[in-house]
Scaffold this motif. Sequence first.
Motif, PDB file in Angstrom:
ATOM      1  N   GLY A  90      -1.659  -8.031  -9.921  1.00 14.36           N
ATOM      2  CA  GLY A  90      -2.854  -6.843 -10.320  1.00 14.36           C
ATOM      3  C   GLY A  90      -2.833  -5.843  -9.079  1.00 14.36           C
ATOM      4  O   GLY A  90      -1.966  -5.715  -8.449  1.00 14.36           O
ATOM      5  N   ALA A  91      -3.512  -4.708  -9.364  1.00 24.90           N
ATOM      6  CA  ALA A  91      -3.811  -3.665  -8.486  1.00 24.90           C
ATOM      7  C   ALA A  91      -5.175  -3.222  -8.374  1.00 24.90           C
ATOM      8  O   ALA A  91      -6.083  -3.505  -9.196  1.00 24.90           O
ATOM      9  CB  ALA A  91      -2.866  -2.941  -9.229  1.00 24.90           C
ATOM     10  N   LEU A  92      -5.252  -2.806  -6.981  1.00 28.72           N
ATOM     11  CA  LEU A  92      -6.924  -2.401  -6.823  1.00 28.72           C
ATOM     12  C   LEU A  92      -6.268  -0.807  -6.418  1.00 28.72           C
ATOM     13  O   LEU A  92      -5.797  -0.531  -5.622  1.00 28.72           O
ATOM     14  CB  LEU A  92      -7.077  -3.233  -5.524  1.00 28.72           C
ATOM     15  CG  LEU A  92      -7.050  -4.763  -5.381  1.00 28.72           C
ATOM     16  CD1 LEU A  92      -7.157  -5.050  -3.894  1.00 28.72           C
ATOM     17  CD2 LEU A  92      -8.132  -5.223  -6.164  1.00 28.72           C
ATOM     18  N   LEU A 120       7.854  -0.394  -4.117  1.00 26.16           N
ATOM     19  CA  LEU A 120       9.047  -0.654  -4.463  1.00 26.16           C
ATOM     20  C   LEU A 120       9.654  -1.472  -3.625  1.00 26.16           C
ATOM     21  O   LEU A 120      10.528  -2.411  -3.884  1.00 26.16           O
ATOM     22  CB  LEU A 120       9.819   0.806  -4.478  1.00 26.16           C
ATOM     23  CG  LEU A 120       9.484   1.427  -5.603  1.00 26.16           C
ATOM     24  CD1 LEU A 120      10.056   3.127  -5.522  1.00 26.16           C
ATOM     25  CD2 LEU A 120       9.658   1.123  -7.042  1.00 26.16           C
ATOM     26  N   LEU A 121       9.542  -1.325  -2.336  1.00 23.88           N
ATOM     27  CA  LEU A 121      10.324  -2.212  -1.129  1.00 23.88           C
ATOM     28  C   LEU A 121      10.015  -3.690  -1.474  1.00 23.88           C
ATOM     29  O   LEU A 121      10.689  -4.627  -1.534  1.00 23.88           O
ATOM     30  CB  LEU A 121       9.993  -1.683  -0.054  1.00 23.88           C
ATOM     31  CG  LEU A 121      10.568  -2.506   1.407  1.00 23.88           C
ATOM     32  CD1 LEU A 121      12.122  -2.197   1.297  1.00 23.88           C
ATOM     33  CD2 LEU A 121       9.953  -1.738   2.530  1.00 23.88           C
ATOM     34  N   THR A 122       8.542  -3.833  -1.630  1.00 25.85           N
ATOM     35  CA  THR A 122       8.125  -5.408  -1.723  1.00 25.85           C
ATOM     36  C   THR A 122       8.591  -5.963  -3.117  1.00 25.85           C
ATOM     37  O   THR A 122       8.704  -7.149  -2.818  1.00 25.85           O
ATOM     38  CB  THR A 122       6.459  -5.374  -1.558  1.00 25.85           C
ATOM     39  OG1 THR A 122       5.801  -4.818  -2.282  1.00 25.85           O
ATOM     40  CG2 THR A 122       6.214  -5.189  -0.088  1.00 25.85           C
ATOM     41  N   ASN A 165       0.759  -1.016   0.062  1.00 25.40           N
ATOM     42  CA  ASN A 165      -0.045   0.028  -0.006  1.00 25.40           C
ATOM     43  C   ASN A 165       1.008   1.159  -0.153  1.00 25.40           C
ATOM     44  O   ASN A 165       1.563   1.383   1.115  1.00 25.40           O
ATOM     45  CB  ASN A 165      -0.891   0.011   1.278  1.00 25.40           C
ATOM     46  CG  ASN A 165      -1.830   1.126   1.098  1.00 25.40           C
ATOM     47  OD1 ASN A 165      -2.036   1.911   0.407  1.00 25.40           O
ATOM     48  ND2 ASN A 165      -2.587   1.143   2.272  1.00 25.40           N
ATOM     49  N   GLY A 166       1.138   1.711  -1.065  1.00 25.23           N
ATOM     50  CA  GLY A 166       1.718   2.849  -1.539  1.00 25.23           C
ATOM     51  C   GLY A 166       3.023   2.875  -2.242  1.00 25.23           C
ATOM     52  O   GLY A 166       3.681   1.764  -2.100  1.00 25.23           O
ATOM     53  N   VAL A 185       0.371  -7.792  -5.214  1.00 31.42           N
ATOM     54  CA  VAL A 185      -0.787  -7.029  -5.389  1.00 31.42           C
ATOM     55  C   VAL A 185      -0.645  -5.736  -4.857  1.00 31.42           C
ATOM     56  O   VAL A 185      -0.042  -5.636  -3.542  1.00 31.42           O
ATOM     57  CB  VAL A 185      -2.117  -7.514  -5.024  1.00 31.42           C
ATOM     58  CG1 VAL A 185      -3.417  -6.656  -5.308  1.00 31.42           C
ATOM     59  CG2 VAL A 185      -2.362  -9.036  -5.886  1.00 31.42           C
ATOM     60  N   TRP A 186      -0.830  -4.712  -5.579  1.00 33.59           N
ATOM     61  CA  TRP A 186      -0.658  -3.219  -5.151  1.00 33.59           C
ATOM     62  C   TRP A 186      -2.124  -2.826  -4.823  1.00 33.59           C
ATOM     63  O   TRP A 186      -2.946  -2.991  -5.649  1.00 33.59           O
ATOM     64  CB  TRP A 186      -0.215  -2.574  -6.134  1.00 33.59           C
ATOM     65  CG  TRP A 186       1.461  -2.715  -6.389  1.00 33.59           C
ATOM     66  CD1 TRP A 186       2.314  -3.453  -5.653  1.00 33.59           C
ATOM     67  CD2 TRP A 186       2.111  -2.185  -7.494  1.00 33.59           C
ATOM     68  NE1 TRP A 186       3.596  -3.365  -6.510  1.00 33.59           N
ATOM     69  CE2 TRP A 186       3.291  -2.623  -7.437  1.00 33.59           C
ATOM     70  CE3 TRP A 186       1.771  -1.217  -8.478  1.00 33.59           C
ATOM     71  CZ2 TRP A 186       4.313  -2.244  -8.372  1.00 33.59           C
ATOM     72  CZ3 TRP A 186       2.828  -0.858  -9.331  1.00 33.59           C
ATOM     73  CH2 TRP A 186       4.214  -1.394  -9.227  1.00 33.59           C
TER      74      TRP A 186
END
Length: 89
Positions: A67-69, A28-30, A22-23, A41-42
């Motif tokens: 994917g992304a939400l 980038l970190l994950t 989240n963010g 997933v973002w």
Amino acid sequence: FNTVRQLRKLIVQCHPDLVHSNGNKAHLLTWLATPSRIGRVWYLHDFLGSRPLIRRMLQPAARGLLGALAVSKAVGEDAKSALPGLPVE
């Protein structure tokens, strides 16, 4: 890079099927810390189109993303435009 190593160790120890971030900084970190066999997933709440530096940084991080939400339709459309091919809901 110590933070990345510590996070990677924690992720591996937990054996997750999925890592949700989240963010932009967390994305980038994950990306750096999550083994490729684990899905990512973002959660998106920022407009990427107006932020060229972060958009360029997120482009390689988006590869292999499940994917992304998006927090809104507008943020989702912006993300699809900024990161073509990114599956956004």
